[in-house]
Design an enzyme around this catalytic site. Structure first.
Site, mmCIF file in Angstrom:
data_model
loop_
_atom_site.group_PDB
_atom_site.id
_atom_site.type_symbol
_atom_site.label_atom_id
_atom_site.label_comp_id
_atom_site.label_asym_id
_atom_site.label_seq_id
_atom_site.Cartn_x
_atom_site.Cartn_y
_atom_site.Cartn_z
ATOM 1 N N HIS A 59 1.844 4.606 -2.873
ATOM 2 C CA HIS A 59 1.956 6.054 -2.666
ATOM 3 C C HIS A 59 3.370 6.524 -3.013
ATOM 4 O O HIS A 59 3.555 7.550 -3.682
ATOM 5 C CB HIS A 59 1.670 6.406 -1.201
ATOM 6 C CG HIS A 59 0.259 6.174 -0.784
ATOM 7 N ND1 HIS A 59 -0.824 6.633 -1.496
ATOM 8 C CD2 HIS A 59 -0.257 5.544 0.314
ATOM 9 C CE1 HIS A 59 -1.939 6.299 -0.873
ATOM 10 N NE2 HIS A 59 -1.627 5.629 0.230
ATOM 11 N N HIS A 75 0.833 -1.213 0.000
ATOM 12 C CA HIS A 75 0.000 0.000 0.000
ATOM 13 C C HIS A 75 0.867 1.262 0.000
ATOM 14 O O HIS A 75 0.677 2.164 -0.828
ATOM 15 C CB HIS A 75 -0.909 -0.022 1.230
ATOM 16 C CG HIS A 75 -1.836 1.140 1.311
ATOM 17 N ND1 HIS A 75 -3.114 1.113 0.804
ATOM 18 C CD2 HIS A 75 -1.675 2.394 1.824
ATOM 19 C CE1 HIS A 75 -3.702 2.282 1.007
ATOM 20 N NE2 HIS A 75 -2.845 3.078 1.638
ATOM 21 N N GLU A 76 1.818 1.303 0.929
ATOM 22 C CA GLU A 76 2.661 2.500 1.028
ATOM 23 C C GLU A 76 3.609 2.623 -0.159
ATOM 24 O O GLU A 76 3.944 3.731 -0.576
ATOM 25 C CB GLU A 76 3.450 2.468 2.337
ATOM 26 C CG GLU A 76 2.587 2.502 3.599
ATOM 27 C CD GLU A 76 1.640 3.682 3.616
ATOM 28 O OE1 GLU A 76 1.996 4.767 3.107
ATOM 29 O OE2 GLU A 76 0.515 3.533 4.137
#
Length: 432
Positions: A20, A16-17
């Site tokens: 980003h 997920h990170e």
């Protein structure tokens, strides 16, 4: 359990990170911190102006970009997050949930390509040899001997397709079924239920003992895994689904089972014992887990991707439905799993094998993606909502408005987290 939950949550958060991070870097945003976990920095290293770290509280993670906090002083440098156009900031926010979905698609496709034992009848046409007593199918009017010609508009469905249609049907809704009965086409509307057997009936299949619980009547009688139960009290079984109702209705009366074990035919006599079902209703059982005829099912890469995309779309829809019903008050927060529940499920999945663990990771990934898109700061959806509002009014919201929005949202999230954690603990405490 600790190791398995660390792997599951660690990978989900990392992916997920990373979404980003990689999109932010591609737009020239300076990333100051890439952290797995929150709180005190335990370990890490710095490279290219970014501090890659492992933090003390393993309940998530974050990417800290230069100038991403409107409440802090900014230099207005071109590599700051808030200096970038709004469309770029929206894509950066979307990248995290998108990467969770991508990983989930890859994991589910991998499960399909690896293959597993599946019921042999899944690829067969839907010819009913029986309908469960008092099931939604029987109440709607389906009968043994019916051929199901259509399910939700899908013609000539297999049992596998019917199972997918059932999973795609939201609770409280019904499936549209057309059957061929002696050459006559009849239409039915059957409410969605937990299993294919309850909604459609069941096909011809064997009852194979997959496991015997120690100390139960089946164990004492000598039944073994791999035995095929052909008859009960002289009645031939067309499908294993017929067996539990027969056992339950017999109470403690003896049952005579005709069992096929390899080349031998045996007769086993036993008396069912009464047990409490999870819903608290007493049931009569003999202590076996059952299965049917199984075949190895493995998909090619292309087919696995197509099936995986469909399954992930289905999981996304189901999670979104739960979220909507939660806000409508139709579903209680008691039904949600928190970190302790995830830890318990991770341990169970790890014990059952790689496929179960990957399935759990895929489901958690979809949940993480959908929940992060809720329009609540500091979730990704909250950032997107603020950017949408600013784009609509063509100016930035004041720091005071953003501060109040974030404060109210944080209080809401902390309250939800506290309730879910409280319920998690209650579920682990034995009740008598």
């Amino acid at each position: 359990m600790i190791v398995s939950v660390s792997i599951v949550l660690g990978i989900m958060v990392l992916v997920h990170e990373w979404g980003h991070f990689i999109v932010a870097k591609s737009f020239g945003v300076r990333v100051e911190i890439f952290s797995i976990g929150f709180g005190t920095r335990l370990w890490g290293y710095k490279r290219g102006g970014t501090d890659y770290r492992l933090s003390a509280l393993p309940l998530g993670g974050y990417v800290k970009m230069a100038g991403d906090n409107p409440l802090e002083d900014r230099k207005g440098d071109p590599d700051e997050f808030l200096s970038k156009p709004r469309w770029q900031r929206v894509l950066i926010a979307l990248a995290g949930p998108a990467m969770n979905i991508v990983l989930s698609v890859i994991l589910v496709a991998g499960i399909y390509m690896r293959g597993s034992k599946q019921p042999a009848f899944l690829d067969h046409p839907m010819d009913l040899v029986g309908v469960l007593q008092d099931s939604p199918a029987q109440k709607a009017g389906l009968m043994p001997g019916d051929h199901i010609a259509s399910v939700n508009g899908v013609g000539n469905p297999t049992w596998d397709r019917a199972q997918f249609e059932l999973m795609s049907t939201l609770p409280g809704h019904s499936l549209s079924i057309v059957v061929d009965r002696n050459g006559q086409q009849l239409s039915f509307s059957v409410p969605a239920a937990q299993s294919v057997e309850e909604v459609f009936g069941y096909p011809q299949d064997h009852l194979i003992v997959s496991a015997v619980s120690p100390g139960t009547p089946a164990d004492r009688s000598g039944l073994m895994a791999g035995d095929v139960i052909m008859k009960v009290n002289g009645i031939t079984l067309a499908n294993g689904a017929e067996f539990p109702p027969i056992v339950d209705k017999s109470h403690s009366q003896p049952l005579d089972l005709e069992v096929q074990r390899g080349d031998r035919t045996l007769h086993v006599q036993l008396r069912p014992q009464q047990v409490n079902a999870p819903n608290g209703t007493p049931r009569w059982q003999i202590g076996v887990l059952r299965t049917g005829d199984l075949v190895e099912r493995r998909l090619s890469f292309g087919s696995a991707i197509v099936e995986s995309v469909g399954m992930n779309a289905l999981m996304t829809r189901q999670v979104a439905y739960v979220v909507v019903e939660l806000f409508r008050g139709k579903i209680s927060l008691n039904q949600l799993e928190g970190p302790l529940g995830i830890a318990k499920e991770s341990g169970r999945a790890a014990r059952e094998g790689v496929a179960e663990l990957l399935s759990l990771m895929a489901m958690i990934g979809v949940n993480l993606a959908v929940l992060n898109l809720l329009p609540i700061p500091p979730l990704d959806g909250g950032h997107i909502l603020l950017l949408f509002i600013e784009g609509t009014i063509r100016r930035d919201l004041s720091v005071r408005v953003k501060e109040r929005f974030v404060t109210v949202s944080m209080v809401f999230l902390l309250l939800v987290f506290a309730i879910v954690m409280y319920n998690d603990v209650l579920k682990l405490i034995p009740h008598h």
